[in-house]
Design an enzyme around this catalytic site. Sequence first.
Site, mmCIF file in Angstrom:
data_model
loop_
_atom_site.group_PDB
_atom_site.id
_atom_site.type_symbol
_atom_site.label_atom_id
_atom_site.label_comp_id
_atom_site.label_asym_id
_atom_site.label_seq_id
_atom_site.Cartn_x
_atom_site.Cartn_y
_atom_site.Cartn_z
ATOM 1 N N ASP A 248 0.898 -1.140 0.338
ATOM 2 C CA ASP A 248 -0.312 0.080 -0.127
ATOM 3 C C ASP A 248 0.662 1.691 0.214
ATOM 4 O O ASP A 248 1.778 0.994 0.362
ATOM 5 C CB ASP A 248 -1.050 0.137 1.563
ATOM 6 C CG ASP A 248 -1.945 -0.987 1.269
ATOM 7 O OD1 ASP A 248 -2.096 -1.262 -0.176
ATOM 8 O OD2 ASP A 248 -2.968 -1.048 1.874
ATOM 9 N N LYS A 270 -3.491 2.953 -2.548
ATOM 10 C CA LYS A 270 -4.421 4.661 -3.208
ATOM 11 C C LYS A 270 -4.757 5.419 -2.439
ATOM 12 O O LYS A 270 -4.332 5.200 -0.794
ATOM 13 C CB LYS A 270 -6.050 3.332 -2.374
ATOM 14 C CG LYS A 270 -5.883 2.518 -3.122
ATOM 15 C CD LYS A 270 -7.640 1.737 -2.538
ATOM 16 C CE LYS A 270 -7.987 0.381 -3.479
ATOM 17 N NZ LYS A 270 -7.752 -0.105 -3.104
ATOM 18 N N MET A 384 -7.656 7.471 9.675
ATOM 19 C CA MET A 384 -8.443 8.078 8.361
ATOM 20 C C MET A 384 -9.134 9.324 8.602
ATOM 21 O O MET A 384 -10.544 9.991 7.502
ATOM 22 C CB MET A 384 -9.506 7.561 7.292
ATOM 23 C CG MET A 384 -7.755 6.597 7.355
ATOM 24 S SD MET A 384 -8.364 4.819 5.862
ATOM 25 C CE MET A 384 -8.992 3.982 6.594
#
Length: 465
Positions: A248, A270, A384
């Site tokens: 990631d 991402k 997040m």
Amino acid sequence: MKGFPAFLRLAGQPVLLVGGNGEAAVPKARLLLAAGADITVVATTLATEILDWARAGRLTVHRRRPVAEDAGGRALVIVAEPDADGVAVAAAARTARIPTNVVDRPELSNFIMPAIVDRNPVLIAVSTGGASPALARRVRSWIEAVLPTGLGRLARTLDGARQGVNDTLPSATQRRRFWDSVLDGPIATRILRGDEGECPQFLTQLAAQGRDLAAGVVHIVGAGPGDPDLLTLKALRLLQQADVVIHDRLVSDAVLNHARRDATRISVGKAKGAHSWTQAEINALLVHRAREGQRVVRLKGGDPNLFGRVGEEVAHLRAHGVEVEVVPGITAATAAASAAGFPLSHRGLASTVTYVTGHGADDSEPDVDWQAAARSGQTLAIYMGLSRLATIAGRLTENGLAGSTPAAIVESASLPTERRFIGTVATLDRLARDNRLTGPALVIVGDVVALAQAEPASRLLSIAS
């Protein structure tokens, strides 16, 4: 090469240990017992452990001063207490060409006791030829760190299958290829984690069928918060064995640098508003690489079990018949709280820890039970959530949480670029904007934050409510 490496078979063999007290005698006796030796200990004083072993009939003791004649007929002599009597016994043993070791006196020894990594029946001996026992112990610890604890179980299982496989595959080349495919594939992975079952018979059947065992395996591994020193030992070992690392965006270069030098690295990270890989594409890539017979590490930041979509990837791999294992890592909340100097739980302040995500699918507001999240007596870890701090703080206060509740933001936890900010729920959004935080960042809300250690202004920035 200053010494010839060899292993002695001492089961049932007469061995003399001179000295029964101090720091050396007990560890040496323990090693000899593990080797099945018939041990005689000669010493004027005896440690409690040695006396216990003697009472249990595991060794023989003579409480007296040692004499040179004690060395006669021995397969091995170890002098753990090298006083004048011990040195005389060692001299007699060397004269009789008996393997002799005098602790901390390599010049009086004709063999050196190595530092040992024991994964019975797998043994690894490390020696510096007597130059530095401390260095040998350090090298042993490095080796210990990368060897799976189930290595001995793997060796015993393969030994149980060896004769059957050898009878089935008469060609040495066939046998070598078969065993290599076992060790490189999912069968070894299963055995290492304790799922050997009827493996010896199963391996014999596979050899008879001429089955291709080269199918790969996928390990979904938690990379931790970014500091490579926070990798688990298993994560480090798998990184060093992987043929391909699919990682990631948030996995740090410092962690990736621990992968095998020739391993293929594929970034499938991402970023908000710029998803370079869809989850379906990542799933397909994992299956493709495994079916090519590769050892795949799917490397995710933190712990893959927390907001890491691990369930989707595991389900897809299993549905396509690919062996998969999940290896947890240190999650960002743990690293952030440790960095700021407060616990996630604390008696009298927080008996519950709740993990929530700060955004939902397609960057929408997350589906969070804000009433439950706003309850007192708990710690709230928000992942997040940096771009939605105003909304998050609003939801919490709307549902009864005081705006004065302590809150922390930790950016890039565990990395050299880490920044930590302490404030309150009411000031969270302003903290992020005034300090131009861009993430990755972890937000922690709760009374435990008030326990944060004081830090210099350059490391811990505070804002009053």
